[in-house]
Design a protein around this motif. Structure first.
Motif, PDB file in Angstrom:
ATOM      1  N   ASN A  15      -7.334  13.137  -7.907  1.00 12.99           N
ATOM      2  CA  ASN A  15      -6.519  14.720  -8.075  1.00 12.99           C
ATOM      3  C   ASN A  15      -4.631  13.325  -7.470  1.00 12.99           C
ATOM      4  OD1 ASN A  15      -7.424  15.972  -9.293  1.00 12.99           O
ATOM      5  ND2 ASN A  15      -8.009  17.465  -7.872  1.00 12.99           N
ATOM      6  N   ARG A  16      -5.068  12.642  -6.539  1.00 22.40           N
ATOM      7  CA  ARG A  16      -4.890  11.549  -5.510  1.00 22.40           C
ATOM      8  C   ARG A  16      -4.182  10.678  -6.232  1.00 22.40           C
ATOM      9  NH1 ARG A  16      -7.055  15.824  -2.988  1.00 22.40           N
ATOM     10  NH2 ARG A  16      -5.913  16.880  -0.800  1.00 22.40           N
ATOM     11  N   GLY A  17      -4.621  10.885  -7.156  1.00 16.19           N
ATOM     12  CA  GLY A  17      -4.653   8.982  -7.576  1.00 16.19           C
ATOM     13  C   GLY A  17      -5.529   7.784  -6.847  1.00 16.19           C
ATOM     14  N   VAL A  18      -6.651   7.885  -5.831  1.00 17.88           N
ATOM     15  CA  VAL A  18      -7.792   7.375  -5.770  1.00 17.88           C
ATOM     16  C   VAL A  18      -8.647   6.643  -6.108  1.00 17.88           C
ATOM     17  CG1 VAL A  18      -8.785   6.700  -3.315  1.00 17.88           C
ATOM     18  CG2 VAL A  18      -7.000   8.137  -3.208  1.00 17.88           C
ATOM     19  N   ASP A  19      -8.929   5.278  -6.443  1.00 16.18           N
ATOM     20  CA  ASP A  19      -9.992   4.439  -7.348  1.00 16.18           C
ATOM     21  C   ASP A  19     -11.187   5.043  -6.500  1.00 16.18           C
ATOM     22  OD1 ASP A  19     -10.468   2.480  -9.526  1.00 16.18           O
ATOM     23  OD2 ASP A  19     -11.589   2.016  -7.307  1.00 16.18           O
ATOM     24  N   VAL A  20     -12.176   5.721  -7.493  1.00 17.36           N
ATOM     25  CA  VAL A  20     -13.312   6.025  -6.622  1.00 17.36           C
ATOM     26  C   VAL A  20     -14.335   5.169  -7.604  1.00 17.36           C
ATOM     27  CG1 VAL A  20     -14.984   7.464  -5.909  1.00 17.36           C
ATOM     28  CG2 VAL A  20     -12.780   7.894  -5.490  1.00 17.36           C
ATOM     29  N   LYS A  21     -15.150   4.620  -6.934  1.00 21.80           N
ATOM     30  CA  LYS A  21     -16.463   4.063  -7.436  1.00 21.80           C
ATOM     31  C   LYS A  21     -17.986   4.228  -6.412  1.00 21.80           C
ATOM     32  CE  LYS A  21     -14.360   1.327 -10.510  1.00 21.80           C
ATOM     33  NZ  LYS A  21     -14.884   1.222 -12.192  1.00 21.80           N
ATOM     34  N   GLY A  22     -18.654   4.600  -6.894  1.00 19.43           N
ATOM     35  CA  GLY A  22     -19.800   4.314  -6.626  1.00 19.43           C
ATOM     36  C   GLY A  22     -21.005   5.958  -7.536  1.00 19.43           C
ATOM     37  N   GLY A  23     -21.730   6.704  -6.328  1.00 20.40           N
ATOM     38  CA  GLY A  23     -23.218   7.613  -6.868  1.00 20.40           C
ATOM     39  C   GLY A  23     -23.483   7.867  -6.424  1.00 20.40           C
ATOM     40  N   GLN A  24     -24.392   9.074  -6.254  1.00 17.25           N
ATOM     41  CA  GLN A  24     -26.128   9.055  -5.275  1.00 17.25           C
ATOM     42  C   GLN A  24     -25.620   9.407  -3.730  1.00 17.25           C
ATOM     43  OE1 GLN A  24     -28.472   9.715  -7.073  1.00 17.25           O
ATOM     44  NE2 GLN A  24     -27.223   9.363  -8.325  1.00 17.25           N
ATOM     45  N   GLY A  25     -24.354   9.499  -3.450  1.00 15.74           N
ATOM     46  CA  GLY A  25     -24.091  10.153  -2.327  1.00 15.74           C
ATOM     47  C   GLY A  25     -23.335   8.564  -1.966  1.00 15.74           C
ATOM     48  N   GLY A  54     -19.238 -10.033  -6.787  1.00 16.08           N
ATOM     49  CA  GLY A  54     -18.665 -11.002  -5.367  1.00 16.08           C
ATOM     50  C   GLY A  54     -17.893  -8.993  -4.955  1.00 16.08           C
ATOM     51  N   ILE A  55     -16.699  -9.510  -4.338  1.00 20.25           N
ATOM     52  CA  ILE A  55     -16.519  -8.976  -3.495  1.00 20.25           C
ATOM     53  C   ILE A  55     -15.317  -8.058  -4.370  1.00 20.25           C
ATOM     54  CG2 ILE A  55     -15.097  -8.338  -1.748  1.00 20.25           C
ATOM     55  CD1 ILE A  55     -15.596 -10.887  -0.486  1.00 20.25           C
ATOM     56  N   ARG A  56     -15.366  -6.719  -4.901  1.00 16.69           N
ATOM     57  CA  ARG A  56     -14.066  -6.152  -5.548  1.00 16.69           C
ATOM     58  C   ARG A  56     -13.204  -5.768  -4.623  1.00 16.69           C
ATOM     59  NH1 ARG A  56     -13.700  -0.484  -6.048  1.00 16.69           N
ATOM     60  NH2 ARG A  56     -12.521  -0.208  -7.606  1.00 16.69           N
ATOM     61  N   VAL A  57     -11.858  -6.496  -5.087  1.00 15.39           N
ATOM     62  CA  VAL A  57     -10.908  -5.792  -4.379  1.00 15.39           C
ATOM     63  C   VAL A  57      -9.867  -5.250  -5.433  1.00 15.39           C
ATOM     64  CG1 VAL A  57     -10.865  -8.145  -2.707  1.00 15.39           C
ATOM     65  CG2 VAL A  57      -9.490  -8.174  -5.223  1.00 15.39           C
ATOM     66  N   LEU A  58      -8.476  -4.130  -4.631  1.00 18.83           N
ATOM     67  CA  LEU A  58      -7.950  -3.744  -5.250  1.00 18.83           C
ATOM     68  C   LEU A  58      -6.403  -4.371  -4.450  1.00 18.83           C
ATOM     69  CD1 LEU A  58      -9.093   0.027  -5.705  1.00 18.83           C
ATOM     70  CD2 LEU A  58      -8.919  -2.127  -7.313  1.00 18.83           C
ATOM     71  N   ASN A  59      -5.209  -4.513  -5.949  1.00 12.92           N
ATOM     72  CA  ASN A  59      -4.016  -4.375  -4.862  1.00 12.92           C
ATOM     73  C   ASN A  59      -3.550  -3.365  -4.895  1.00 12.92           C
ATOM     74  OD1 ASN A  59      -3.077  -3.555  -7.285  1.00 12.92           O
ATOM     75  ND2 ASN A  59      -2.412  -5.583  -8.324  1.00 12.92           N
ATOM     76  N   TYR A  72     -19.623   5.943  -1.524  1.00 15.30           N
ATOM     77  CA  TYR A  72     -18.867   5.794  -2.685  1.00 15.30           C
ATOM     78  C   TYR A  72     -18.165   5.352  -1.925  1.00 15.30           C
ATOM     79  CZ  TYR A  72     -19.990   9.733  -4.961  1.00 15.30           C
ATOM     80  OH  TYR A  72     -20.994  10.605  -5.434  1.00 15.30           O
ATOM     81  N   VAL A  73     -17.267   3.741  -2.542  1.00 18.30           N
ATOM     82  CA  VAL A  73     -16.446   3.063  -2.449  1.00 18.30           C
ATOM     83  C   VAL A  73     -14.893   3.706  -3.006  1.00 18.30           C
ATOM     84  CG1 VAL A  73     -15.150   0.525  -2.537  1.00 18.30           C
ATOM     85  CG2 VAL A  73     -18.588   0.950  -3.067  1.00 18.30           C
ATOM     86  N   VAL A  74     -14.811   3.622  -1.635  1.00 21.24           N
ATOM     87  CA  VAL A  74     -13.094   4.335  -1.969  1.00 21.24           C
ATOM     88  C   VAL A  74     -12.521   2.883  -0.918  1.00 21.24           C
ATOM     89  CG1 VAL A  74     -11.059   6.428  -1.870  1.00 21.24           C
ATOM     90  CG2 VAL A  74     -13.927   6.009  -1.812  1.00 21.24           C
ATOM     91  N   PHE A  75     -11.543   2.439  -2.220  1.00 29.18           N
ATOM     92  CA  PHE A  75     -11.375   0.716  -1.232  1.00 29.18           C
ATOM     93  C   PHE A  75      -9.627   1.252  -0.423  1.00 29.18           C
ATOM     94  CE2 PHE A  75      -8.488  -2.846  -1.431  1.00 29.18           C
ATOM     95  CZ  PHE A  75     -10.011  -4.272  -0.968  1.00 29.18           C
ATOM     96  N   PRO A  76      -9.672   0.787   0.786  1.00 34.83           N
ATOM     97  CA  PRO A  76     -11.464  -0.095   1.316  1.00 34.83           C
ATOM     98  C   PRO A  76     -12.199   0.349   2.531  1.00 34.83           C
ATOM     99  CG  PRO A  76      -8.998   0.140   2.668  1.00 34.83           C
ATOM    100  CD  PRO A  76      -8.729   0.882   1.605  1.00 34.83           C
ATOM    101  N   HIS A 122      -6.504   9.093   1.743  1.00 33.66           N
ATOM    102  CA  HIS A 122      -5.407   9.230   0.966  1.00 33.66           C
ATOM    103  C   HIS A 122      -4.354   8.460   1.644  1.00 33.66           C
ATOM    104  CE1 HIS A 122      -1.561   9.852  -0.900  1.00 33.66           C
ATOM    105  NE2 HIS A 122      -1.643   9.684  -1.494  1.00 33.66           N
ATOM    106  N   ASN A 123      -3.889   9.550   3.095  1.00 38.81           N
ATOM    107  CA  ASN A 123      -2.998   9.079   4.388  1.00 38.81           C
ATOM    108  C   ASN A 123      -3.414   7.416   4.690  1.00 38.81           C
ATOM    109  OD1 ASN A 123      -1.958  11.167   3.142  1.00 38.81           O
ATOM    110  ND2 ASN A 123      -2.551  12.750   5.001  1.00 38.81           N
ATOM    111  N   GLY A 124      -4.713   7.489   4.852  1.00 39.18           N
ATOM    112  CA  GLY A 124      -5.131   6.452   5.750  1.00 39.18           C
ATOM    113  C   GLY A 124      -5.157   5.320   5.088  1.00 39.18           C
ATOM    114  N   ARG A 125      -5.156   4.941   3.514  1.00 38.00           N
ATOM    115  CA  ARG A 125      -4.982   4.388   2.751  1.00 38.00           C
ATOM    116  C   ARG A 125      -3.224   3.657   2.305  1.00 38.00           C
ATOM    117  NH1 ARG A 125      -7.525   2.893  -2.133  1.00 38.00           N
ATOM    118  NH2 ARG A 125      -5.635   3.104  -3.210  1.00 38.00           N
TER     119      ARG A 125
END
Length: 264
Positions: free
Chosen positions: A92-102, A238-243, A104-108, A143-146
């Motif tokens: 809802n805050r536009g934060v990318d989320v990957k993962g599951g089973q407890g 490799g290493i996943r990065v988001l701009n 999650y990668v919420v870059f960084p 979100h604020n930390g990012r």
């Protein structure tokens, strides 16, 4: 019951509790004033009111405690509803989320949710345990930390030189020639040779610096004049990065190239 339902149900009780606490505080101050000024007649009246207010405060405190105890955090975590709510709040805050089973990668950041029939409920953000069980609050904190991280000044020149030095050390140690493609994960281990260093500067922090560096371009020049090229992963490793715009890339290696050499 999820947390927001619990929050709505409990808000009224907490408001009543606050009102009673304010009344007790006001009467206590009045009693203190009366004893200082010697107004014993009013003091007796205030103390009687304070006794009633204290009883009401105790009653409302008990009601709030019962409501909190009735919220089944174990079921909330075990049935996966907490994780579902957290992912939804992040999206809802536009934060990318990957993962599951407890996990999650919420870059960084890396978010780990613990809680089952054998383990108590816990939420970890990187290596720090969160005291909150409210998904919307945790999502807002992330979100604020990012936002804060992306606004921080990034010294790309210093980071470029550190990568170049790590690359040289790796070549020297393994007997590799200049131009060899070296995994970024291997360079990370050279940059953080001790466990303490990896704790203070973990892989997520390294990925975040790589993301900001990669956003400036897929190549850079170090102070010694050598030009370096990031090697993308063609198989999603490799290493996943988001701009800063949320565009995803996977970078895997670093190598030197001749100036003017194309990136193919």
């Amino acid at each position: 019951m999820n947390y927001e339902e619990f929050y709505q149900e409990t808000t009224g009780k907490m408001s009543d509790l606050k009102a009673s606490a304010n009344t007790v505080s006001r009467l206590q101050k009045a009693a203190q004033k009366d004893i200082m000024t010697g107004d014993l007649t009013d003091l007796k009246k205030v103390l009687a009111q304070l006794s009633e207010a204290g009883a009401l405060l105790a009653e409302r405190t008990s009601a709030a405690s019962e409501a909190v105890d009735a919220f089944d955090t174990r079921s909330y975590f075990v049935n996966g509803e907490f994780a579902k709510d957290l992912v939804q709040e992040l999206e809802n805050r536009g934060v990318d989320v990957k993962g599951g089973q407890g996990v999650y990668v919420v870059f960084p950041y890396k978010v780990r949710i613990v809680g089952d029939d054998e383990r108590s409920e816990e939420v970890w953000i990187n290596r720090k345990k969160s005291p909150s069980f409210r998904p919307s609050y945790i999502a807002e904190t992330i979100h604020n930390g990012r936002e804060k991280l992306y606004k921080m000044k990034f010294n790309d020149i210093s980071f470029a030189n550190e990568l170049a030095e790590a690359y040289s050390l790796c070549c020297l140690k393994d007997g590799l020639r200049d131009g060899t493609s070296i995994p970024l994960t291997k360079l990370y281990k050279i940059l953080t040779p001790m466990a303490r260093a990896r704790k203070e500067y973990d892989m997520q922090a390294f990925a975040f610096d790589l993301a900001r560096m990669y956003e400036l371009g897929d190549s850079f020049t170090a102070k010694d004049g050598r030009c370096f090229l990031f090697g993308p992963s063609r198989v999603g490793k490799g290493i996943r990065v988001l701009n800063s715009s949320g565009v995803e890339s996977y970078i895997e290696t670093l190598s030197t190239i001749r100036k003017g050499e194309d990136n193919e």
